[in-house]
Motif scaffolding. Structure first.
Motif, PDB file in Angstrom:
ATOM      1  N   UNK A 141       0.850  -1.160   0.000  1.00 46.59           N
ATOM      2  CA  UNK A 141       0.000   0.000   0.000  1.00 46.59           C
ATOM      3  C   UNK A 141       0.901   1.230   0.000  1.00 46.59           C
ATOM      4  N   UNK A 142       0.594   2.164  -0.875  1.00 48.41           N
ATOM      5  CA  UNK A 142       1.326   3.427  -0.920  1.00 48.41           C
ATOM      6  C   UNK A 142       0.599   4.431  -0.023  1.00 48.41           C
ATOM      7  N   UNK A 143       1.358   5.225   0.720  1.00 44.70           N
ATOM      8  CA  UNK A 143       0.758   6.191   1.629  1.00 44.70           C
ATOM      9  C   UNK A 143       1.643   7.427   1.731  1.00 44.70           C
ATOM     10  N   UNK A 144       1.012   8.601   1.833  1.00 43.33           N
ATOM     11  CA  UNK A 144       1.749   9.876   1.868  1.00 43.33           C
ATOM     12  C   UNK A 144       2.662   9.989   3.077  1.00 43.33           C
ATOM     13  N   UNK A 145       3.780  10.636   2.861  1.00 44.37           N
ATOM     14  CA  UNK A 145       4.734  10.916   3.929  1.00 44.37           C
ATOM     15  C   UNK A 145       5.381  12.254   3.612  1.00 44.37           C
ATOM     16  N   UNK A 146       5.561  13.193   4.509  1.00 41.84           N
ATOM     17  CA  UNK A 146       5.290  13.042   5.938  1.00 41.84           C
ATOM     18  C   UNK A 146       3.807  13.136   6.236  1.00 41.84           C
ATOM     19  N   UNK A 171      -1.267  -0.521  13.016  1.00 43.64           N
ATOM     20  CA  UNK A 171      -2.534  -1.239  12.900  1.00 43.64           C
ATOM     21  C   UNK A 171      -2.629  -2.037  11.607  1.00 43.64           C
ATOM     22  N   UNK A 172      -2.219  -1.426  10.501  1.00 45.38           N
ATOM     23  CA  UNK A 172      -2.310  -2.147   9.233  1.00 45.38           C
ATOM     24  C   UNK A 172      -1.379  -3.353   9.193  1.00 45.38           C
ATOM     25  N   UNK A 173      -0.186  -3.193   9.687  1.00 50.25           N
ATOM     26  CA  UNK A 173       0.752  -4.324   9.702  1.00 50.25           C
ATOM     27  C   UNK A 173       0.265  -5.422  10.634  1.00 50.25           C
ATOM     28  N   UNK A 224       2.209  -3.802   4.082  1.00 48.86           N
ATOM     29  CA  UNK A 224       3.398  -2.958   4.177  1.00 48.86           C
ATOM     30  C   UNK A 224       3.065  -1.607   3.553  1.00 48.86           C
ATOM     31  N   UNK A 225       3.405  -0.522   4.252  1.00 54.10           N
ATOM     32  CA  UNK A 225       3.179   0.816   3.717  1.00 54.10           C
ATOM     33  C   UNK A 225       4.472   1.340   3.114  1.00 54.10           C
TER      34      UNK A 225
END
Length: 171
Positions: free
Chosen positions: A1-6, A17-19, A25-26
């Motif tokens: 899963x791709x997720x914004x950072x920061x 929670x997701x892991x 994996x994010x």
């Protein structure tokens, strides 16, 4: 899963929670202050390629819209184009949607899909919205939320996972 950072530090709970619950994996989509921390086509592609190098099967993009902690809204064009091209899911956490008071105003990801007349393609079943009453209504201990999806499997699974509780009142 791709997720914004920061992202806001408490959003680190997503990682945990997701892991813990799913094994997901994010992979970070690196956003920069130079453009107001907006998601770009380059950042999306770079994150996707990084996931491929790590042998991750990217199944979706997870965003917070408007973003936390900046409250910036986003252009959906590049994001929707990317998700359509990769045939992956898009999960939009819209918990702060009622707290945008400046231009550009808030546009839900589902509204952006409808505006682009994409509800007839398979993308329609790959867009999901998460929302909670706690932020917009300033009731942080009140754990009421919802998931909006046109995907029957997502709806069925979340219904089975839901916990319902009665709220007692004085009688």
């Amino acid at each position: 899963m791709l997720s914004c950072f920061p992202r806001h530090t408490t959003l680190g709970k997503y990682d945990r929670d997701l892991k813990w619950r799913t094994g997901v994996e994010l992979v970070p989509i690196h956003c920069s202050s130079s453009n107001g921390f907006k998601i770009t086509k380059f950042a999306l592609e770079e994150a996707y390629q990084e996931a491929q190098k790590l042998s991750f099967n990217v199944k979706g993009v997870f965003i917070t819209n408007p973003s936390n902690p900046l409250g910036t809204t986003m252009s959906h064009v590049e994001l929707i184009t990317f998700v359509v091209a990769k045939k992956i899911h898009l999960i939009s956490d819209e918990i702060f949607s009622g707290t945008v008071f400046e231009n550009p105003s808030f546009i839900s990801i589902i509204e952006a899909v409808i505006n682009r007349k994409l509800e007839k393609i398979d993308l329609w079943s790959r867009v999901h919205i998460v929302y909670s009453l706690s932020k917009d209504f300033s009731i942080p201990g009140f754990r009421v939320g919802m998931i909006y999806s046109n995907n029957e499997r997502v709806v069925s699974t979340t219904t089975k996972m839901s916990s319902y509780g009665l709220i007692s009142s004085q009688t």
